[in-house]
Design a protein around this motif. Structure first.
Motif, PDB file in Angstrom:
ATOM      1  N   LEU A   4       4.322 -11.223  -6.515  1.00  0.00           N
ATOM      2  CA  LEU A   4       4.307 -10.049  -5.610  1.00  0.00           C
ATOM      3  C   LEU A   4       2.630 -10.007  -5.335  1.00  0.00           C
ATOM      4  O   LEU A   4       1.919  -9.978  -6.110  1.00  0.00           O
ATOM      5  CB  LEU A   4       4.787  -8.706  -6.460  1.00  0.00           C
ATOM      6  CG  LEU A   4       6.074  -8.787  -7.000  1.00  0.00           C
ATOM      7  CD1 LEU A   4       6.121  -7.384  -7.912  1.00  0.00           C
ATOM      8  CD2 LEU A   4       7.265  -8.656  -5.919  1.00  0.00           C
ATOM      9  N   VAL A   5       2.560  -9.992  -4.030  1.00  0.00           N
ATOM     10  CA  VAL A   5       1.089 -10.157  -3.544  1.00  0.00           C
ATOM     11  C   VAL A   5       1.070  -8.935  -2.467  1.00  0.00           C
ATOM     12  O   VAL A   5       1.558  -8.871  -1.417  1.00  0.00           O
ATOM     13  CB  VAL A   5       0.914 -11.238  -3.037  1.00  0.00           C
ATOM     14  CG1 VAL A   5      -0.580 -11.324  -2.444  1.00  0.00           C
ATOM     15  CG2 VAL A   5       0.771 -12.496  -4.021  1.00  0.00           C
ATOM     16  N   GLU A   6       0.141  -7.872  -3.028  1.00  0.00           N
ATOM     17  CA  GLU A   6      -0.164  -6.748  -2.006  1.00  0.00           C
ATOM     18  C   GLU A   6      -1.404  -7.031  -1.231  1.00  0.00           C
ATOM     19  O   GLU A   6      -2.367  -7.672  -1.567  1.00  0.00           O
ATOM     20  CB  GLU A   6      -0.567  -5.554  -2.936  1.00  0.00           C
ATOM     21  CG  GLU A   6       0.398  -5.149  -4.020  1.00  0.00           C
ATOM     22  CD  GLU A   6       0.107  -5.622  -5.437  1.00  0.00           C
ATOM     23  OE1 GLU A   6       0.539  -5.285  -6.545  1.00  0.00           O
ATOM     24  OE2 GLU A   6      -0.543  -6.669  -5.414  1.00  0.00           O
ATOM     25  N   SER A   7      -1.148  -6.268  -0.189  1.00  0.00           N
ATOM     26  CA  SER A   7      -2.296  -6.316   0.837  1.00  0.00           C
ATOM     27  C   SER A   7      -2.396  -4.951   1.663  1.00  0.00           C
ATOM     28  O   SER A   7      -1.470  -4.240   1.558  1.00  0.00           O
ATOM     29  CB  SER A   7      -2.292  -7.611   1.807  1.00  0.00           C
ATOM     30  OG  SER A   7      -0.939  -7.654   2.576  1.00  0.00           O
ATOM     31  N   GLY A   8      -3.384  -4.758   2.660  1.00  0.00           N
ATOM     32  CA  GLY A   8      -3.612  -3.882   3.339  1.00  0.00           C
ATOM     33  C   GLY A   8      -4.245  -2.740   2.822  1.00  0.00           C
ATOM     34  O   GLY A   8      -4.629  -1.696   3.627  1.00  0.00           O
ATOM     35  N   GLY A  16      -6.371   9.799   7.635  1.00  0.00           N
ATOM     36  CA  GLY A  16      -5.886   8.545   8.432  1.00  0.00           C
ATOM     37  C   GLY A  16      -4.841   8.033   7.733  1.00  0.00           C
ATOM     38  O   GLY A  16      -3.896   8.533   6.897  1.00  0.00           O
ATOM     39  N   SER A  17      -4.454   6.610   8.096  1.00  0.00           N
ATOM     40  CA  SER A  17      -3.305   5.938   8.009  1.00  0.00           C
ATOM     41  C   SER A  17      -3.655   4.694   7.318  1.00  0.00           C
ATOM     42  O   SER A  17      -4.643   4.047   8.009  1.00  0.00           O
ATOM     43  CB  SER A  17      -2.272   5.885   8.993  1.00  0.00           C
ATOM     44  OG  SER A  17      -1.590   7.330   9.448  1.00  0.00           O
ATOM     45  N   LEU A  18      -2.779   4.198   6.516  1.00  0.00           N
ATOM     46  CA  LEU A  18      -2.849   2.771   6.123  1.00  0.00           C
ATOM     47  C   LEU A  18      -1.453   2.155   5.934  1.00  0.00           C
ATOM     48  O   LEU A  18      -0.670   3.035   5.628  1.00  0.00           O
ATOM     49  CB  LEU A  18      -3.650   2.510   5.148  1.00  0.00           C
ATOM     50  CG  LEU A  18      -5.122   2.493   4.691  1.00  0.00           C
ATOM     51  CD1 LEU A  18      -5.849   2.335   3.454  1.00  0.00           C
ATOM     52  CD2 LEU A  18      -5.606   1.395   5.583  1.00  0.00           C
ATOM     53  N   ARG A  19      -1.045   1.016   6.184  1.00  0.00           N
ATOM     54  CA  ARG A  19       0.143   0.309   5.584  1.00  0.00           C
ATOM     55  C   ARG A  19      -0.161  -0.936   4.620  1.00  0.00           C
ATOM     56  O   ARG A  19      -0.820  -1.775   5.069  1.00  0.00           O
ATOM     57  CB  ARG A  19       0.911  -0.115   7.096  1.00  0.00           C
ATOM     58  CG  ARG A  19       2.283  -0.465   6.631  1.00  0.00           C
ATOM     59  CD  ARG A  19       3.210  -1.018   7.684  1.00  0.00           C
ATOM     60  NE  ARG A  19       2.767  -2.577   7.974  1.00  0.00           N
ATOM     61  CZ  ARG A  19       3.601  -3.313   8.775  1.00  0.00           C
ATOM     62  NH1 ARG A  19       4.795  -2.760   9.163  1.00  0.00           N
ATOM     63  NH2 ARG A  19       3.036  -4.476   9.233  1.00  0.00           N
ATOM     64  N   LEU A  20       0.397  -0.563   3.283  1.00  0.00           N
ATOM     65  CA  LEU A  20       0.449  -1.750   2.545  1.00  0.00           C
ATOM     66  C   LEU A  20       1.615  -2.411   2.621  1.00  0.00           C
ATOM     67  O   LEU A  20       2.696  -2.126   2.936  1.00  0.00           O
ATOM     68  CB  LEU A  20       0.208  -1.018   1.100  1.00  0.00           C
ATOM     69  CG  LEU A  20      -0.665  -0.008   0.881  1.00  0.00           C
ATOM     70  CD1 LEU A  20      -0.712   0.414  -0.657  1.00  0.00           C
ATOM     71  CD2 LEU A  20      -2.107  -0.554   0.998  1.00  0.00           C
TER      72      LEU A  20
END
Length: 125
Positions: A4-8, A16-20
């Motif tokens: 499992l590799v997370e990014s973002g 504000g906003s982010l998408r992981l």
């Protein structure tokens, strides 16, 4: 083996906003539940949201309901966490996790079999 590799992750201002993203590999995840957890400095890891891979049923912590949305793209073997209206208290390392289907209570307690290494989200005030 499951990876499992997370990014973002990154730095964002409050509001504000982010998408992981969590790229999953190593097996077929049909029949699995995928989850996002987070751990803030000096605090215990906590459940954020989860989704069943096959049906797409979702669960979320009360603290993020209405702001965060979990989703998955079966074709890309990727799970997402869309985070809107971010607050400084959302600052944490966010982890992706996976486990064969189990009851929600166990999922919420962090009873997952596989974990990513995490991605840092920092929300400035």
């Amino acid at each position: 083996q499951v990876q499992l590799v997370e990014s973002g992750g990154g730095l964002v201002q409050a509001g504000g906003s982010l998408r992981l993203s969590c790229a999953a590999s190593g097996r077929t995840f049909s029949g699995y539940t995928m989850g996002w957890f987070r751990q803030a400095p000096g605090k215990e890891r906590e459940f954020v949201a989860a989704i069943t891979w096959s049906v797409g049923s979702t669960y979320a912590a009360d603290s993020v309901k209405g702001r965060f949305t979990i989703s998955r793209d079966n074709a890309k073997n990727t799970v997402y966490l869309q985070m809107n209206s971010l607050k400084p208290e959302d600052t944490a390392v966010y982890y992706c996790a996976a486990a064969p289907h189990r009851i929600v209570v166990i999922i919420r307690q962090g009873g997952m079999d596989y974990w990513g290494k995490g991605t840092l989200v920092t929300v400035s005030s």
